[in-house]
Design an enzyme around this catalytic site. Structure first.
Site, PDB file in Angstrom:
ATOM      1  N   GLU A 267       0.934  -1.264  -0.137  1.00 12.08           N
ATOM      2  CA  GLU A 267       0.001   0.119  -0.041  1.00 12.08           C
ATOM      3  C   GLU A 267       0.776   1.099  -0.023  1.00 12.08           C
ATOM      4  O   GLU A 267       1.636   1.199   0.683  1.00 12.08           O
ATOM      5  CB  GLU A 267      -1.062  -0.031   1.365  1.00 12.08           C
ATOM      6  CG  GLU A 267      -1.754   1.368   1.523  1.00 12.08           C
ATOM      7  CD  GLU A 267      -2.488   1.125   2.856  1.00 12.08           C
ATOM      8  OE1 GLU A 267      -3.291   2.298   2.970  1.00 12.08           O
ATOM      9  OE2 GLU A 267      -2.150   0.256   3.630  1.00 12.08           O
ATOM     10  N   LYS A 325      -9.707   2.232  -3.141  1.00  9.69           N
ATOM     11  CA  LYS A 325     -10.088   1.726  -1.681  1.00  9.69           C
ATOM     12  C   LYS A 325     -11.326   2.030  -1.411  1.00  9.69           C
ATOM     13  O   LYS A 325     -11.583   3.300  -1.666  1.00  9.69           O
ATOM     14  CB  LYS A 325      -9.158   2.118  -0.709  1.00  9.69           C
ATOM     15  CG  LYS A 325      -9.545   1.373   0.533  1.00  9.69           C
ATOM     16  CD  LYS A 325      -8.352   1.736   1.509  1.00  9.69           C
ATOM     17  CE  LYS A 325      -8.664   1.176   2.992  1.00  9.69           C
ATOM     18  NZ  LYS A 325      -7.714   1.511   4.113  1.00  9.69           N
ATOM     19  N   CYS A 375      -5.144  -2.472   2.648  1.00 12.05           N
ATOM     20  CA  CYS A 375      -5.156  -2.331   4.277  1.00 12.05           C
ATOM     21  C   CYS A 375      -6.089  -3.183   4.812  1.00 12.05           C
ATOM     22  O   CYS A 375      -6.179  -4.338   4.715  1.00 12.05           O
ATOM     23  CB  CYS A 375      -5.272  -0.762   4.535  1.00 12.05           C
ATOM     24  SG  CYS A 375      -4.872  -0.469   6.282  1.00 12.05           S
TER      25      CYS A 375
END
Length: 495
Positions: A267, A325, A375
């Protein structure tokens, strides 16, 4: 003579109640040892037996609620205290304020077992079996509620303690993690009558081992070579201008030196807007992947001028694609309304991302359909299954350097293992500081890099096809089972 006046009702707790609150808190602390990295999954029924016994002996709903609150404080303060590290060490918040914020966060999480304790005592049935059914349904239900209220934080849901190698993991493709929470709590409550409890626990273990022999999904096609890169960039250096070029150079060198059909970087491995990277840098990464007929997927930041996203971008032999995301971290990636003052006290870069589209197609890379999540998105099982059945491989790009050398990283790896079991898909994890791993479709760890080291994890992985019941229906089976438990607990007692 005048009659004596009736005694005035009092809400004062019995003298033994404070002792029980301390015991409840200690029981909550013990519960953390059921999870990674300790892995004492067999202890979980005993821990939740302790909570059940305390709630059952409480003399009022108020006392039961305080028992639940005490349990929750012990559980979360010892299990997710790493929140303090992100706020104080890396967020720049004064230590005392970070401590207060971390305590309040854990206190909010403790309200869920508090609610379960109050509801149990308020509607406590007469028989042990009915009490056990109600207790199990409530414990699992508050874990499920915690997964979506206030955007959700289902970390340390009871069922995660039963990730492989626990025999109860065999139920995960059917019931999901919250169904495992219900089974653990029910097994624990029945231990109050130890013969019946041990018999039920043995039955559940045998059924779980039998279900592990069922192959809900099957391999698809030939294996692909993968390279998962762990840069180990210190969080305090990640967004500093003087370290930026060194970071880019490091990742380019690691990509060039470790060819594979599919290469994953963590990430925000490239901590800048994708279209503002140095000239020809992205092209050099693309060329390195193309030389070996492969594709590279890396975390970066994308934007359109008015909004920006925490994204994963692919470069290489396949057309360039991206994933943005969807499930953002409160305070870390977006500011909840009314809390801008709180963020001014911290120094968290890039804390106002926009949400990506709820439904996004898997990335078509290395000849495979790869569903990327970023994440802690892999904490939400019902969101992961949106990409099924198209996706044959799951991939998680993470940076848990925010939490230092804490319990967060092994706990996150355990959560990822549960997602693999629920979906019957392998999970690839590329992280900045750990745990970079290849997880098999049955939840086993096939390869793992040591945390807080710089390295590249190489392996061969096959995509999987087919659907588990959980992948097809999500939490429907668990919610139905919890509802049946509650109904059974309310049946009138026969004479």
């Amino acid at each position: 003579r005048r009659p004596n006046p009736s005694p005035v009702p009092t809400t004062r707790l019995p003298e033994r109640a404070p002792y029980r609150f301390g015991l409840a808190a200690l029981t909550g602390v013990t519960g953390v040892f059921c999870f990674a990295p300790f892995g004492l999954f067999w202890l979980a029924p005993v821990v939740w037996f302790g909570l059940f016994a305390l709630l059952r002996r409480a003399e009022s709903a108020r006392e039961a609620a305080l028992n639940g609150l005490s349990f929750g404080l012990g559980f979360f303060l010892s299990g997710v205290s790493w929140v303090y590290v992100s706020l104080s060490v890396f967020g720049g918040m004064p230590w005392w304020l970070a401590g207060i914020a971390a305590f309040l966060f854990c206190a909010v999480m403790a309200l869920f077992p508090m609610g379960a304790g109050w509801a149990f005592k308020r509607w406590q049935p007469a028989t042990l079996w009915q009490q056990a059914l109600l207790f199990a349904a409530l414990i699992a239900a508050v874990d499920w509620l915690r997964s979506w209220i206030f955007t959700g934080f289902p970390w340390l849901a009871v069922g995660y303690s039963q990730a492989p190698p626990s025999p109860l993991a065999g139920f995960a493709p059917l019931l999901g993690v919250h169904g495992l929470s219900l089974l653990v709590a029910l097994s624990g409550a029945l231990l109050l009558r130890w013969r019946a409890g041990l018999a039920f626990l043995a039955l559940v273990v045998v059924a779980g081992l039998s279900l592990q022999q069922v192959r809900w999904t099957a391999p698809l096609g030939e294996p692909v070579s993968v390279a998962l890169i762990q840069g180990n960039i210190p969080q305090e250096m990640k967004f500093r201008p003087e370290a930026f070029l060194r970071t880019l150079s490091l990742y380019r060198q690691l990509v060039e030196d470790n060819p594979a059909q599919l290469t994953l970087l963590p990430e925000t491995a490239l901590p800048a807007f994708f279209d503002q990277l140095p000239p020809n840098y992205a092209e050099s990464l693309k060329s390195a992947a193309q030389r070996h007929g492969g594709d590279l997927v890396f975390g970066t930041i994308t934007g359109d001028g008015g909004h920006y996203w925490n994204s994963a971008v692919s470069l290489g032999s396949s057309p360039t694609q991206s994933y943005s995301k969807t499930h953002l971290v409160p305070f870390g990636e977006f500011i909840p309304p009314g809390f801008s003052w709180f963020m001014r006290l911290a120094s968290i870069p890039m804390s106002s991302f926009s949400r990506g589209p709820e439904t996004q197609a898997p990335l078509a890379v290395a000849g495979q359909q790869v569903a990327v999540n970023i994440c802690y998105e892999d904490v939400f099982g019902e969101e992961i299954i949106r990409s099924l059945p198209q996706a044959g491989i799951l991939a998680n790009l993470s940076n848990t350097a925010w939490f230092g050398r804490s319990l967060a990283q092994p706990q996150h790896l355990q959560i990822a293992r549960m997602r693999a079991v629920e979906t019957g898909r392998p999970m690839l994890r590329a992280t900045n500081t750990g745990m970079t791993a290849v997880i098999g479709a049955e939840g086993s760890i096939q390869a793992l890099l040591p945390p807080f080291t710089q390295g590249v994890l190489k392996a061969e992985v096959r995509a999987y096809q087919g659907m588990t019941p959980f992948g097809r229906y999500g939490n429907l089976a668990f919610l139905s089972l919890a509802g049946l438990c509650i109904l059974a607990s309310r049946l009138p007692r026969r004479r």
